[in-house]
Scaffold this active site. Sequence first.
Site, PDB file in Angstrom:
ATOM      1  N   HIS A  19      41.311  34.520  48.632  1.00 52.11           N
ATOM      2  CA  HIS A  19      40.505  35.897  48.843  1.00 52.11           C
ATOM      3  C   HIS A  19      39.177  35.413  49.396  1.00 52.11           C
ATOM      4  O   HIS A  19      38.570  34.621  48.250  1.00 52.11           O
ATOM      5  CB  HIS A  19      40.961  37.073  47.821  1.00 52.11           C
ATOM      6  CG  HIS A  19      42.271  37.629  47.182  1.00 52.11           C
ATOM      7  ND1 HIS A  19      42.434  36.979  45.869  1.00 52.11           N
ATOM      8  CD2 HIS A  19      43.950  37.422  48.065  1.00 52.11           C
ATOM      9  CE1 HIS A  19      43.728  37.990  46.156  1.00 52.11           C
ATOM     10  NE2 HIS A  19      44.467  37.601  47.499  1.00 52.11           N
ATOM     11  N   LYS A  35      30.713  34.527  42.669  1.00 46.13           N
ATOM     12  CA  LYS A  35      31.660  34.976  41.427  1.00 46.13           C
ATOM     13  C   LYS A  35      31.569  33.812  40.785  1.00 46.13           C
ATOM     14  O   LYS A  35      31.358  32.518  41.097  1.00 46.13           O
ATOM     15  CB  LYS A  35      32.830  34.617  41.886  1.00 46.13           C
ATOM     16  CG  LYS A  35      33.779  35.734  43.086  1.00 46.13           C
ATOM     17  CD  LYS A  35      35.226  35.479  43.052  1.00 46.13           C
ATOM     18  CE  LYS A  35      35.793  37.134  44.102  1.00 46.13           C
ATOM     19  NZ  LYS A  35      37.131  36.568  44.818  1.00 46.13           N
ATOM     20  N   TYR A  46      36.403  37.340  35.930  1.00 48.22           N
ATOM     21  CA  TYR A  46      35.109  37.117  36.415  1.00 48.22           C
ATOM     22  C   TYR A  46      33.808  38.008  37.179  1.00 48.22           C
ATOM     23  O   TYR A  46      34.407  39.121  37.012  1.00 48.22           O
ATOM     24  CB  TYR A  46      35.762  36.259  37.651  1.00 48.22           C
ATOM     25  CG  TYR A  46      36.740  36.980  38.387  1.00 48.22           C
ATOM     26  CD1 TYR A  46      36.367  37.841  39.535  1.00 48.22           C
ATOM     27  CD2 TYR A  46      37.895  37.598  38.588  1.00 48.22           C
ATOM     28  CE1 TYR A  46      37.209  38.668  40.271  1.00 48.22           C
ATOM     29  CE2 TYR A  46      38.825  38.298  38.657  1.00 48.22           C
ATOM     30  CZ  TYR A  46      37.972  38.967  40.375  1.00 48.22           C
ATOM     31  OH  TYR A  46      38.114  40.090  40.879  1.00 48.22           O
ATOM     32  N   ASP A  85      49.815  38.902  49.434  1.00 49.07           N
ATOM     33  CA  ASP A  85      49.051  37.674  49.794  1.00 49.07           C
ATOM     34  C   ASP A  85      50.253  36.510  50.490  1.00 49.07           C
ATOM     35  O   ASP A  85      49.637  35.661  50.831  1.00 49.07           O
ATOM     36  CB  ASP A  85      48.985  36.632  48.450  1.00 49.07           C
ATOM     37  CG  ASP A  85      47.848  37.735  47.561  1.00 49.07           C
ATOM     38  OD1 ASP A  85      46.963  37.980  48.627  1.00 49.07           O
ATOM     39  OD2 ASP A  85      47.427  37.156  46.092  1.00 49.07           O
TER      40      ASP A  85
END
Length: 185
Positions: free
Chosen positions: A61, A71, A131, A169
Amino acid sequence: MNIIKTKVDGVVIIVPKVFGDTRGYFFESWKATACREAGIGSTFIQDNESKSCFGVLRGLHYQAAPYTQSKLVRVVVGAVLDVAVDIRRGSPTFGQHVAVELSGENKRQMFIPRGFAHGFVVLSDEAIFAYKCDNDYMPSAERGICADDPALGIDWRIDREKWVMSPKDQALPMLANAEFLEIGK
């Protein structure tokens, strides 16, 4: 903290100093000054957490500009193979990836700068993945790349037939058909 540079500029592995005794352990999971000294200048604005079972593959992603995100990822419980793919058009490492095992046991973290697609697969019975992000999630800016694109050459360490993926996905485009990011966006 020990900062390990990877083969792809900007992606680093952070190994915290863990202090343990009979009571358990303590470590600094984020220290802005140490990370700034290592070249990580992101200002994180949101923390996220997910729980997944063995074989769950989330990704790859990213978000389109102007909603790109850096991130800082880690695993609280369990183990994952975490992957960052350089999708910065014009980058000398465009299409290359970094893969690292993150676990509750090794406490390693990976910093993924803007301009990378990100995903992970769960290697343990279950995993809790945490995260930090430096930009808000924007559904209209969601993008992705097919996790098993042969052009990427990612060894996910789990047979494809054992992957558990969302329909979204499963429908992601190959790298050649993805929307790329310009360096600096």
